[in-house]
Write an enzyme that holds these catalytic residues in place. Structure first.
Site, PDB file in Angstrom:
ATOM      1  N   GLU A   1      29.725   6.226   5.221  1.00 62.54           N
ATOM      2  CA  GLU A   1      29.711   4.790   5.495  1.00 62.54           C
ATOM      3  C   GLU A   1      29.560   4.037   4.175  1.00 62.54           C
ATOM      4  O   GLU A   1      29.153   2.889   4.160  1.00 62.54           O
ATOM      5  CB  GLU A   1      28.656   4.416   6.526  1.00 62.54           C
ATOM      6  CG  GLU A   1      27.279   4.963   6.286  1.00 62.54           C
ATOM      7  CD  GLU A   1      26.344   4.684   7.458  1.00 62.54           C
ATOM      8  OE1 GLU A   1      26.170   3.528   7.845  1.00 62.54           O
ATOM      9  OE2 GLU A   1      25.771   5.664   7.988  1.00 62.54           O
TER      10      GLU A   1
ATOM     11  N   HIS B   1      18.659  12.876  13.530  1.00 64.25           N
ATOM     12  CA  HIS B   1      19.038  11.953  12.458  1.00 64.25           C
ATOM     13  C   HIS B   1      17.736  11.353  11.921  1.00 64.25           C
ATOM     14  O   HIS B   1      16.929  10.837  12.693  1.00 64.25           O
ATOM     15  CB  HIS B   1      19.966  10.848  12.978  1.00 64.25           C
ATOM     16  CG  HIS B   1      20.127   9.734  11.982  1.00 64.25           C
ATOM     17  ND1 HIS B   1      20.631   9.955  10.734  1.00 64.25           N
ATOM     18  CD2 HIS B   1      19.797   8.418  12.021  1.00 64.25           C
ATOM     19  CE1 HIS B   1      20.635   8.829  10.051  1.00 64.25           C
ATOM     20  NE2 HIS B   1      20.132   7.874  10.812  1.00 64.25           N
TER      21      HIS B   1
ATOM     22  N   SER C   1      16.899  -2.026  15.206  1.00 65.42           N
ATOM     23  CA  SER C   1      17.638  -0.773  14.997  1.00 65.42           C
ATOM     24  C   SER C   1      16.815   0.414  15.496  1.00 65.42           C
ATOM     25  O   SER C   1      17.377   1.390  16.008  1.00 65.42           O
ATOM     26  CB  SER C   1      18.011  -0.600  13.519  1.00 65.42           C
ATOM     27  OG  SER C   1      16.886  -0.271  12.734  1.00 65.42           O
TER      28      SER C   1
ATOM     29  N   ASP D   1       0.865  -1.173   0.000  1.00 64.30           N
ATOM     30  CA  ASP D   1       0.000   0.000   0.000  1.00 64.30           C
ATOM     31  C   ASP D   1       0.910   1.233   0.000  1.00 64.30           C
ATOM     32  O   ASP D   1       1.787   1.349   0.866  1.00 64.30           O
ATOM     33  CB  ASP D   1      -0.859  -0.050   1.276  1.00 64.30           C
ATOM     34  CG  ASP D   1      -1.837   1.110   1.369  1.00 64.30           C
ATOM     35  OD1 ASP D   1      -1.701   2.074   0.592  1.00 64.30           O
ATOM     36  OD2 ASP D   1      -2.723   1.045   2.244  1.00 64.30           O
TER      37      ASP D   1
ATOM     38  N   THR E   1      14.051   2.535   2.462  1.00 60.39           N
ATOM     39  CA  THR E   1      14.589   3.755   3.097  1.00 60.39           C
ATOM     40  C   THR E   1      15.933   4.146   2.497  1.00 60.39           C
ATOM     41  O   THR E   1      16.817   4.622   3.199  1.00 60.39           O
ATOM     42  CB  THR E   1      14.742   3.557   4.621  1.00 60.39           C
ATOM     43  OG1 THR E   1      15.655   2.463   4.849  1.00 60.39           O
ATOM     44  CG2 THR E   1      13.435   3.242   5.299  1.00 60.39           C
TER      45      THR E   1
ATOM     46  N   SER F   1      24.325   3.877  13.875  1.00 58.18           N
ATOM     47  CA  SER F   1      24.150   2.488  14.314  1.00 58.18           C
ATOM     48  C   SER F   1      25.469   1.954  14.840  1.00 58.18           C
ATOM     49  O   SER F   1      26.542   2.435  14.474  1.00 58.18           O
ATOM     50  CB  SER F   1      23.683   1.634  13.147  1.00 58.18           C
ATOM     51  OG  SER F   1      22.398   2.028  12.754  1.00 58.18           O
TER      52      SER F   1
ATOM     53  N   CYS G   1      26.051   6.671  10.761  1.00 52.73           N
ATOM     54  CA  CYS G   1      25.506   7.979  10.383  1.00 52.73           C
ATOM     55  C   CYS G   1      25.984   9.109  11.292  1.00 52.73           C
ATOM     56  O   CYS G   1      25.871  10.279  10.930  1.00 52.73           O
ATOM     57  CB  CYS G   1      23.982   7.945  10.404  1.00 52.73           C
ATOM     58  SG  CYS G   1      23.291   6.582   9.461  1.00 52.73           S
TER      59      CYS G   1
HETATM   60  N1  CAA Z   1      -0.866   2.967   6.081  1.00 48.84           N
HETATM   61  C1  CAA Z   1      -0.226   3.625   7.077  1.00 48.84           C
HETATM   62  N2  CAA Z   1       0.873   3.149   7.728  1.00 48.84           N
HETATM   63  C2  CAA Z   1       1.363   1.945   7.317  1.00 48.84           C
HETATM   64  C3  CAA Z   1       0.739   1.204   6.302  1.00 48.84           C
HETATM   65  C4  CAA Z   1      -0.401   1.753   5.670  1.00 48.84           C
HETATM   66  N3  CAA Z   1      -1.049   1.127   4.668  1.00 48.84           N
HETATM   67  N4  CAA Z   1       1.439   0.068   6.129  1.00 48.84           N
HETATM   68  C5  CAA Z   1       2.453   0.094   7.030  1.00 48.84           C
HETATM   69  N5  CAA Z   1       2.402   1.229   7.743  1.00 48.84           N
HETATM   70  C6  CAA Z   1       3.305   1.672   8.812  1.00 48.84           C
HETATM   71  C7  CAA Z   1       3.649   0.572   9.795  1.00 48.84           C
HETATM   72  O1  CAA Z   1       2.666   0.449  10.800  1.00 48.84           O
HETATM   73  C8  CAA Z   1       4.982   1.073  10.309  1.00 48.84           C
HETATM   74  O2  CAA Z   1       4.774   2.126  11.242  1.00 48.84           O
HETATM   75  P1  CAA Z   1       4.966   1.858  12.819  1.00 48.84           P
HETATM   76  O3  CAA Z   1       6.398   1.426  13.018  1.00 48.84           O
HETATM   77  O4  CAA Z   1       4.681   3.183  13.428  1.00 48.84           O
HETATM   78  O5  CAA Z   1       3.985   0.786  13.167  1.00 48.84           O
HETATM   79  C9  CAA Z   1       5.618   1.718   9.086  1.00 48.84           C
HETATM   80  O6  CAA Z   1       4.534   2.006   8.195  1.00 48.84           O
HETATM   81  C10 CAA Z   1       6.625   0.838   8.347  1.00 48.84           C
HETATM   82  O7  CAA Z   1       5.979  -0.371   8.051  1.00 48.84           O
HETATM   83  P2  CAA Z   1       6.684  -1.765   8.405  1.00 48.84           P
HETATM   84  O8  CAA Z   1       7.179  -1.747   9.823  1.00 48.84           O
HETATM   85  O9  CAA Z   1       5.777  -2.847   7.984  1.00 48.84           O
HETATM   86  O10 CAA Z   1       7.922  -1.650   7.410  1.00 48.84           O
HETATM   87  P3  CAA Z   1       9.071  -2.676   7.161  1.00 48.84           P
HETATM   88  O11 CAA Z   1       8.851  -3.973   7.813  1.00 48.84           O
HETATM   89  O12 CAA Z   1       9.287  -2.659   5.697  1.00 48.84           O
HETATM   90  O13 CAA Z   1      10.359  -2.068   7.902  1.00 48.84           O
HETATM   91  C11 CAA Z   1      12.091  -0.574   8.525  1.00 48.84           C
HETATM   92  C12 CAA Z   1      10.606  -0.680   8.122  1.00 48.84           C
HETATM   93  C13 CAA Z   1      12.386  -1.521   9.685  1.00 48.84           C
HETATM   94  C14 CAA Z   1      12.356   0.843   8.939  1.00 48.84           C
HETATM   95  C15 CAA Z   1      12.960  -0.987   7.297  1.00 48.84           C
HETATM   96  O14 CAA Z   1      12.712  -0.124   6.232  1.00 48.84           O
HETATM   97  C16 CAA Z   1      14.452  -0.997   7.576  1.00 48.84           C
HETATM   98  O15 CAA Z   1      15.005  -2.010   7.988  1.00 48.84           O
HETATM   99  N6  CAA Z   1      15.167   0.165   7.332  1.00 48.84           N
HETATM  100  C17 CAA Z   1      16.612   0.243   7.544  1.00 48.84           C
HETATM  101  C18 CAA Z   1      16.983   0.384   8.998  1.00 48.84           C
HETATM  102  C19 CAA Z   1      16.607   1.741   9.561  1.00 48.84           C
HETATM  103  O16 CAA Z   1      16.463   2.734   8.866  1.00 48.84           O
HETATM  104  N7  CAA Z   1      16.470   1.794  10.895  1.00 48.84           N
HETATM  105  C20 CAA Z   1      16.199   3.037  11.570  1.00 48.84           C
HETATM  106  C21 CAA Z   1      16.957   3.145  12.888  1.00 48.84           C
HETATM  107  S1  CAA Z   1      18.702   2.825  12.619  1.00 48.84           S
HETATM  108  C22 CAA Z   1      19.318   4.291  11.990  1.00 48.84           C
HETATM  109  O17 CAA Z   1      18.718   5.316  12.101  1.00 48.84           O
HETATM  110  C23 CAA Z   1      20.636   4.244  11.281  1.00 48.84           C
HETATM  111  C24 CAA Z   1      20.418   4.317   9.819  1.00 48.84           C
HETATM  112  O18 CAA Z   1      20.364   5.421   9.259  1.00 48.84           O
HETATM  113  C25 CAA Z   1      20.259   3.108   9.058  1.00 48.84           C
END
Ligand code: CAA
Length: 445
Positions: free
Chosen positions: A83, A244, A211, A31, A163, A364, A120
């Site tokens: 990085e 960040h 993370s 979605d 992301t 991280s 980062c």
């Molecule tokens: N309508 C509205 N919201 C929706 C939706 C919809 N139809 N479908 C999903 N969402 C929401 C979910 O509820 C979720 O929000 P919440 O966490 O508030 O519940 C959000 O959208 C993301 O959905 P998912 O959790 O299902 O997404 P995902 O499983 O694909 O994973 C992620 C998201 C874990 C961030 C992944 O993209 C990832 O691993 N990213 C890389 C790691 C990262 O950025 N981590 C952040 C902290 S670490 C850091 O900051 C260092 C760095 O730069 C990497």
């Protein structure tokens, strides 16, 4: 005390755009609201075939030097934070200096160069190194060039793919700066974590959900440590709080926890008590689980209050505008959050000079750092010269097939020739490999 901080900032986005809602989500069977509402991301920037961390960093630095009328002799050190490095020995700063020497008469032989690595947060660490160098009186009247540059690419079909992003931020650090002065007080939250890492591999090993927990835990420690150095914080103390921003949804989670912490024991908590009660205190609960449940309910209720919503709209939302259009720039991410806030203030005639920012960085592995910055009167003229909105609008909008091609092109394990989607003009471009397997660059008129 000498006033030291950021005198000028320049931003350079990768020249391609992947539309997450229109192009990426349908291919993934997602979605679109997962991206636009959940993660808070509309698009990611990608580097075209001739771009990489060196070209984006050098192009940002070149624009900054031209705008500020700087010559190589004005710059006493060049620190690059990344990085996404492709060499375990030769730092990216040498490549960037080499690029700049192609277009300036002078050279950077006198300049100390390095490369900072701590995920980062390395961009902020490089900024700190530059500030400390000047405060120590070792700069001989020169400024420091700090460049945060990354291609944040994740393995195809991994959750991090949502992301991604690519871009660079160049900053010029001096005495009596025009943009912001940094506080000497800092707070740290640092621990040995394996939330996100790249053990000699290009694409990260990442435990996405963990993370996010590690980000929040380290950020909380850093805020408490900052308060030990600078005294209690209050939401009204800061005009903006750039975090960040791997994606805006992460900041949404961090901001409410920060707000809850800052209002504890204040008149704001008292005023909200009639609606949502007072914050749960650990000593009032028999078990950790009951306490955690109560905190979770309080936080949910807090996000619905007018006081929190207004604070978030004024203090946090303006920091997210660039990030929501370009994705994660790793080391540059917190610095584009600051730029977003300053641009928002300038465009809305906010009287920001003399007001404070609270800057919350994270890397991280893991470490958070928090410091304050005082905005300087010159910030309006500085941000007026940024063309970041035009750069974002001018990106070439790639199809999903083109996204697959460009991801392969930048995959170090593949050797893919690809015609660029855009035409370089007045900028540094990647120009193939030399005999020592070094990367080569040239300036295109
Ligand atoms: N309508 C509205 N919201 C929706 C939706 C919809 N139809 N479908 C999903 N969402 C929401 C979910 O509820 C979720 O929000 P919440 O966490 O508030 O519940 C959000 O959208 C993301 O959905 P998912 O959790 O299902 O997404 P995902 O499983 O694909 O994973 C992620 C998201 C874990 C961030 C992944 O993209 C990832 O691993 N990213 C890389 C790691 C990262 O950025 N981590 C952040 C902290 S670490 C850091 O900051 C260092 C760095 O730069 C990497």
């Amino acid at each position: 005390m000498t006033s030291v901080g950021i005198d000028a900032i320049e931003v350079r986005t990768g020249r391609l755009k992947l539309d997450l809602a229109e192009t990426f989500a349908p291919e993934k069977g997602d979605d679109p609201a997962k991206y636009t509402k959940g993660l808070g991301l509309f698009a990611s920037s990608f580097p075209d075939a001739y771009e990489d961390i060196v070209t984006m960093g050098a192009n940002a630095a070149y624009s900054l030097m031209e705008r500020e009328g700087l010559e190589p002799e004005d710059i006493g050190r060049i620190d690059v934070a990344t990085e996404s490095a492709f060499d375990n020995s030769k730092p990216v700063s040498t490549y960037i200096a080499g690029c700049l020497e192609e277009v300036y008469d002078g050279d950077f032989h006198h300049a100390n160069k390095g490369e900072r690595k701590f995920a980062c947060i390395a961009g902020t660490q490089s900024l700190d190194d530059a500030v400390n160098w000047i405060l120590a009186g070792r700069n001989r009247g020169r400024g420091a060039l700090v460049v945060a540059t990354d291609t944040a690419l994740y393995a195809r079909d991994s959750s991090g793919e949502a992301t991604q992003g690519a871009g660079a931020v160049a900053m010029y650090i001096t005495e009596d700066p025009d943009v912001v002065e940094l506080s000497t007080e800092q707070g740290y939250g640092s621990a040995d974590e394996t939330d996100f890492l790249k053990p000699n591999q290009q694409f990260p090993s990442v435990d996405g959900k963990r993370s996010m927990q590690v980000y929040l835990a380290r950020m909380r420690e850093a805020l408490e440590d900052f308060e030990r150095a600078a005294g209690d914080t209050h939401p009204d103390d800061y005009a903006y709080i750039p975090f960040h921003t791997p994606f805006p949804g992460m900041v949404r989670k961090a901001a409410v926890l920060g707000y809850r912490h800052m209002i504890r024991g204040t008149e704001v908590e008292d005023e909200l008590a009639a609606d949502i009660g007072r914050q749960p205190r650990r000593e009032d609960f028999d078990s950790r689980e009951e306490f955690d449940d109560a905190i979770s309910t309080y936080v949910d209720d807090l996000t619905e209050t007018d006081a929190y919503r207004e604070w978030y709209a004024d203090t946090i939302e303006p920091t997210l505008s660039i990030s929501s259009q370009v994705g994660n720039w790793y080391t540059g991410s917190v610095h584009i959050a600051r730029v977003s806030a300053l641009m928002h203030a300038a465009e809305n005639d906010v009287d920001l000079a003399g007001q404070e920012l609270l800057v919350a960085s994270y890397g991280s592995g893991a470490q958070a750092e928090i410091h304050a910055e005082t905005v300087q009167p010159g910030f309006v003229d500085e941000v007026a010269q940024l063309d970041v909105d035009d750069q974002i609008d001018d990106r070439y909008d790639i199809t999903f097939e083109e996204y697959e091609q460009i991801h392969d092109r930048h995959n170090h394990e593949k050797s893919v020739e690809l015609e660029p989607f855009t035409q370089p003009e007045g900028e540094f471009v990647f120009d193939g490999w030399g005999p020592m397997n070094e990367r080569k660059y040239t300036f295109v008129e």
